[in-house]
Motif scaffolding. Structure first.
Motif, PDB file in Angstrom:
ATOM      1  N   GLU A 166       0.828  -1.204   0.000  1.00 35.63           N
ATOM      2  CA  GLU A 166       0.000   0.000   0.000  1.00 35.63           C
ATOM      3  C   GLU A 166       0.860   1.251   0.000  1.00 35.63           C
ATOM      4  O   GLU A 166       0.490   2.271  -0.609  1.00 35.63           O
ATOM      5  N   ASP A 167       2.008   1.210   0.660  1.00 37.82           N
ATOM      6  CA  ASP A 167       2.927   2.355   0.645  1.00 37.82           C
ATOM      7  C   ASP A 167       3.423   2.623  -0.768  1.00 37.82           C
ATOM      8  O   ASP A 167       3.583   3.779  -1.173  1.00 37.82           O
ATOM      9  N   LEU A 168       3.661   1.568  -1.513  1.00 41.09           N
ATOM     10  CA  LEU A 168       4.068   1.705  -2.910  1.00 41.09           C
ATOM     11  C   LEU A 168       2.982   2.388  -3.724  1.00 41.09           C
ATOM     12  O   LEU A 168       3.250   3.284  -4.529  1.00 41.09           O
ATOM     13  N   PHE A 169       1.752   1.965  -3.498  1.00 42.14           N
ATOM     14  CA  PHE A 169       0.635   2.498  -4.265  1.00 42.14           C
ATOM     15  C   PHE A 169       0.476   3.993  -4.038  1.00 42.14           C
ATOM     16  O   PHE A 169       0.174   4.753  -4.971  1.00 42.14           O
ATOM     17  N   TYR A 170       0.680   4.426  -2.805  1.00 44.58           N
ATOM     18  CA  TYR A 170       0.435   5.833  -2.467  1.00 44.58           C
ATOM     19  C   TYR A 170       1.691   6.704  -2.478  1.00 44.58           C
ATOM     20  O   TYR A 170       1.672   7.822  -1.967  1.00 44.58           O
ATOM     21  N   ASP A 218     -12.757   0.114  -4.854  1.00 45.07           N
ATOM     22  CA  ASP A 218     -13.106  -1.285  -4.577  1.00 45.07           C
ATOM     23  C   ASP A 218     -12.316  -1.884  -3.415  1.00 45.07           C
ATOM     24  O   ASP A 218     -12.521  -3.053  -3.077  1.00 45.07           O
ATOM     25  N   SER A 219     -11.404  -1.111  -2.819  1.00 44.26           N
ATOM     26  CA  SER A 219     -10.522  -1.676  -1.798  1.00 44.26           C
ATOM     27  C   SER A 219     -10.597  -0.891  -0.488  1.00 44.26           C
ATOM     28  O   SER A 219     -10.045   0.207  -0.393  1.00 44.26           O
ATOM     29  N   PRO A 220     -11.258  -1.441   0.536  1.00 43.40           N
ATOM     30  CA  PRO A 220     -11.272  -0.779   1.846  1.00 43.40           C
ATOM     31  C   PRO A 220      -9.863  -0.544   2.394  1.00 43.40           C
ATOM     32  O   PRO A 220      -9.626   0.463   3.063  1.00 43.40           O
ATOM     33  N   ALA A 221      -8.944  -1.460   2.099  1.00 49.11           N
ATOM     34  CA  ALA A 221      -7.572  -1.307   2.593  1.00 49.11           C
ATOM     35  C   ALA A 221      -6.905  -0.077   1.980  1.00 49.11           C
ATOM     36  O   ALA A 221      -6.228   0.683   2.675  1.00 49.11           O
ATOM     37  N   LEU A 222      -7.101   0.128   0.683  1.00 45.20           N
ATOM     38  CA  LEU A 222      -6.513   1.294   0.027  1.00 45.20           C
ATOM     39  C   LEU A 222      -7.196   2.578   0.483  1.00 45.20           C
ATOM     40  O   LEU A 222      -6.550   3.608   0.654  1.00 45.20           O
ATOM     41  N   GLN A 230      -6.727   7.610   3.718  1.00 43.06           N
ATOM     42  CA  GLN A 230      -7.115   8.482   4.828  1.00 43.06           C
ATOM     43  C   GLN A 230      -5.959   8.688   5.803  1.00 43.06           C
ATOM     44  O   GLN A 230      -5.769   9.795   6.333  1.00 43.06           O
ATOM     45  N   ARG A 231      -5.173   7.647   6.032  1.00 43.78           N
ATOM     46  CA  ARG A 231      -4.003   7.793   6.913  1.00 43.78           C
ATOM     47  C   ARG A 231      -2.981   8.734   6.290  1.00 43.78           C
ATOM     48  O   ARG A 231      -2.351   9.537   6.994  1.00 43.78           O
ATOM     49  N   ALA A 232      -2.830   8.642   4.973  1.00 45.54           N
ATOM     50  CA  ALA A 232      -1.891   9.526   4.290  1.00 45.54           C
ATOM     51  C   ALA A 232      -2.342  10.976   4.390  1.00 45.54           C
ATOM     52  O   ALA A 232      -1.525  11.884   4.642  1.00 45.54           O
ATOM     53  N   LEU A 233      -3.630  11.221   4.204  1.00 45.41           N
ATOM     54  CA  LEU A 233      -4.155  12.579   4.324  1.00 45.41           C
ATOM     55  C   LEU A 233      -4.003  13.106   5.739  1.00 45.41           C
ATOM     56  O   LEU A 233      -3.638  14.277   5.951  1.00 45.41           O
TER      57      LEU A 233
END
Length: 215
Positions: free
Chosen positions: A55-59, A120-124, A129-132
């Motif tokens: 997820e860190d990669l994605f964001y 489609d992904s609650p995890a993402l 939200q954590r990133a914001l």
């Protein structure tokens, strides 16, 4: 920035950009960290050194923009308000939206793929939200550090929440538009106009906030 720090930053950007391209082309769940490492020509361990989770990669790109917005406020010239600095940096961002408006159908497909993955992904969504929240915290800290006023931590929190609230609202708007059936040919212009209106809405309250507080 020293040479070592520059090389680390370049490596982080290289891995992040590679991952984002693969995610946009194939989807989040269909790309492994091993494949990202292979495409970026680094080891899997190197990827995890920079990005502890997938997820860190994605964001990575999203967080980089957040850091740039905070830095624009932190390094604004004397006499410029926090709002003006934040607006200036946010409106300088274009990316895929500009390519979509120019008629790049591949960019539109990637934009839709990425936003559909998030929708489609609650995890993402949770990671977003954590990133914001981290961005708001960083901006709040930067603003509060400029003044020793007893209530400034509260005022800084209000200002940081309001400014990143514009960013958050625009992200949600883009997501709704690109996932609809309509063709968002002029979405970049639309988003810019909405951003201008949003900052105008804040301007009466934040217009003078932070002016003259930096020497």
């Amino acid at each position: 920035m020293g040479l070592r720090e520059l090389k680390k930053q370049q490596m982080r950007e290289r891995i992040g950009d590679t991952a984002w391209r693969l995610f946009a082309e194939r989807g989040f769940d269909r790309v492994t960290v091993v494949e990202v490492a292979r495409a970026a020509q680094v080891s899997e361990a190197t990827v995890f050194n920079y990005f502890p989770t997938k997820e860190d990669l994605f964001y990575s790109r999203f967080e980089a923009l957040g850091e740039q917005l905070v830095e624009a406020v932190r390094t604004r010239p004397p006499g410029e308000s926090a709002l003006a600095a934040f607006r200036r940096r946010l409106l300088a961002t274009s990316g895929l939206l500009a390519r979509v408006e120019a008629g790049d159908t591949t960019a539109l497909t990637r934009l839709r793929t990425v936003n559909r993955m998030i929708a489609d992904s609650p995890a993402l969504q949770s990671r977003e939200q954590r990133a914001l929240t981290a961005c708001v915290d960083a901006l709040c800290g930067a603003l509060a550090a400029e003044s020793a006023a007893p209530d400034d931590d509260v005022m800084a929190r209000v200002a940081a929440d309001a400014l990143f609230g514009v960013h958050r609202a625009l992200i949600a708007h883009v997501r709704r538009r690109v996932l609809s059936d309509e063709e968002p040919a002029r979405l970049a212009t639309e988003v810019r106009q909405l951003a201008e209106r949003a900052f105008e809405l804040l301007e009466d309250g934040l217009r003078d906030y932070g002016v003259g507080r930096r020497s």
